[in-house]
Write a protein that holds these residues in place. Structure first.
Motif, PDB file in Angstrom:
ATOM      1  N   THR A  18       0.796  -1.206   0.071  1.00  0.00           N
ATOM      2  CA  THR A  18      -0.037   0.172  -0.065  1.00  0.00           C
ATOM      3  C   THR A  18       0.894   1.320  -0.100  1.00  0.00           C
ATOM      4  N   ILE A  19       0.623   1.920  -0.871  1.00  0.00           N
ATOM      5  CA  ILE A  19       1.615   3.349  -1.216  1.00  0.00           C
ATOM      6  C   ILE A  19       0.708   4.632  -1.261  1.00  0.00           C
ATOM      7  N   PRO A  20       1.034   5.664  -0.678  1.00  0.00           N
ATOM      8  CA  PRO A  20       0.360   6.787  -0.879  1.00  0.00           C
ATOM      9  C   PRO A  20       0.393   7.248  -2.190  1.00  0.00           C
ATOM     10  N   VAL A  28      -0.066  -2.001  -5.029  1.00  0.00           N
ATOM     11  CA  VAL A  28       0.978  -2.296  -6.014  1.00  0.00           C
ATOM     12  C   VAL A  28       1.270  -3.723  -5.829  1.00  0.00           C
ATOM     13  N   ASP A  29       1.244  -4.527  -6.874  1.00  0.00           N
ATOM     14  CA  ASP A  29       1.470  -5.883  -6.719  1.00  0.00           C
ATOM     15  C   ASP A  29       3.079  -6.033  -6.583  1.00  0.00           C
ATOM     16  N   VAL A  30       3.586  -6.960  -5.676  1.00  0.00           N
ATOM     17  CA  VAL A  30       5.024  -6.938  -5.328  1.00  0.00           C
ATOM     18  C   VAL A  30       5.127  -8.426  -4.925  1.00  0.00           C
ATOM     19  N   LEU A  77      -4.352   4.824   7.496  1.00  0.00           N
ATOM     20  CA  LEU A  77      -4.427   4.771   6.069  1.00  0.00           C
ATOM     21  C   LEU A  77      -5.958   4.810   5.755  1.00  0.00           C
ATOM     22  N   SER A  78      -6.319   5.506   4.677  1.00  0.00           N
ATOM     23  CA  SER A  78      -7.545   5.876   4.173  1.00  0.00           C
ATOM     24  C   SER A  78      -8.368   4.441   4.259  1.00  0.00           C
ATOM     25  N   PRO A  79      -9.425   4.702   5.029  1.00  0.00           N
ATOM     26  CA  PRO A  79     -10.361   3.445   5.000  1.00  0.00           C
ATOM     27  C   PRO A  79     -10.941   3.069   3.955  1.00  0.00           C
ATOM     28  N   LEU A 102       1.629  -4.378   4.026  1.00  0.00           N
ATOM     29  CA  LEU A 102       1.663  -5.335   2.897  1.00  0.00           C
ATOM     30  C   LEU A 102       0.422  -6.118   3.318  1.00  0.00           C
ATOM     31  N   ARG A 103      -0.212  -6.427   2.012  1.00  0.00           N
ATOM     32  CA  ARG A 103      -1.292  -7.438   2.106  1.00  0.00           C
ATOM     33  C   ARG A 103      -0.718  -8.806   1.553  1.00  0.00           C
TER      34      ARG A 103
END
Length: 131
Positions: A18-20, A28-30, A77-79, A102-103
């Motif tokens: 998760t990035i701002p 973003v897939d990582v 982080l934004s809900p 990270l998810r």
């Protein structure tokens, strides 16, 4: 530190960072990479390091199994980013001045957390539900 991919001892696919992005956040897939001295978050397509942390720089890690991440450390982080249905595996790793949220995939979250604990010598704290 960001840069090109270095030789890793272990990599895990199927994760998202998760990035701002302005007033919002995006995922973003990582890939998660473990080198001899660093934890890397690598762009899934380019394999370039989006984030890289030396193992000794970490101050903690938190795990949450929930619809949206629950953090003891109070990182907000934004809900609206987390309106998806179903519970997910979330891992927050922190240094004194940075973090990576990270998810993780259900197929590898235990391995990623175990490797992080081994490399850093720190224990990941579970928040909310656990699975």
């Amino acid at each position: 530190m960001t840069g090109v991919l270095t030789v890793t001892s272990r990599q895990f696919a199927d994760a998202q960072l998760t990035i701002p992005d302005g007033d919002k956040n995006k995922q973003v897939d990582v890939r998660i990479g473990y080198t001899a001295d660093a934890f890397q978050v690598l762009d899934d397509k380019t394999r370039k390091a989006l984030k890289e942390f030396g193992y000794k720089s970490f101050v903690g890690g938190e795990y949450s199994y929930s619809k949206s991440p629950r953090w003891k450390s109070g990182i907000f982080l934004s809900p609206f980013l987390f309106l998806s249905s179903g519970k997910k595996h979330w891992l927050l790793v922190k240094t004194a001045d940075d973090y990576a949220m990270l998810r993780l995939d259900k197929s590898n979250y235990k391995l990623i957390i175990a490797e992080w604990e081994i490399k850093t010598g720190l224990k990941v704290e579970a928040q909310g539900d656990s699975k």
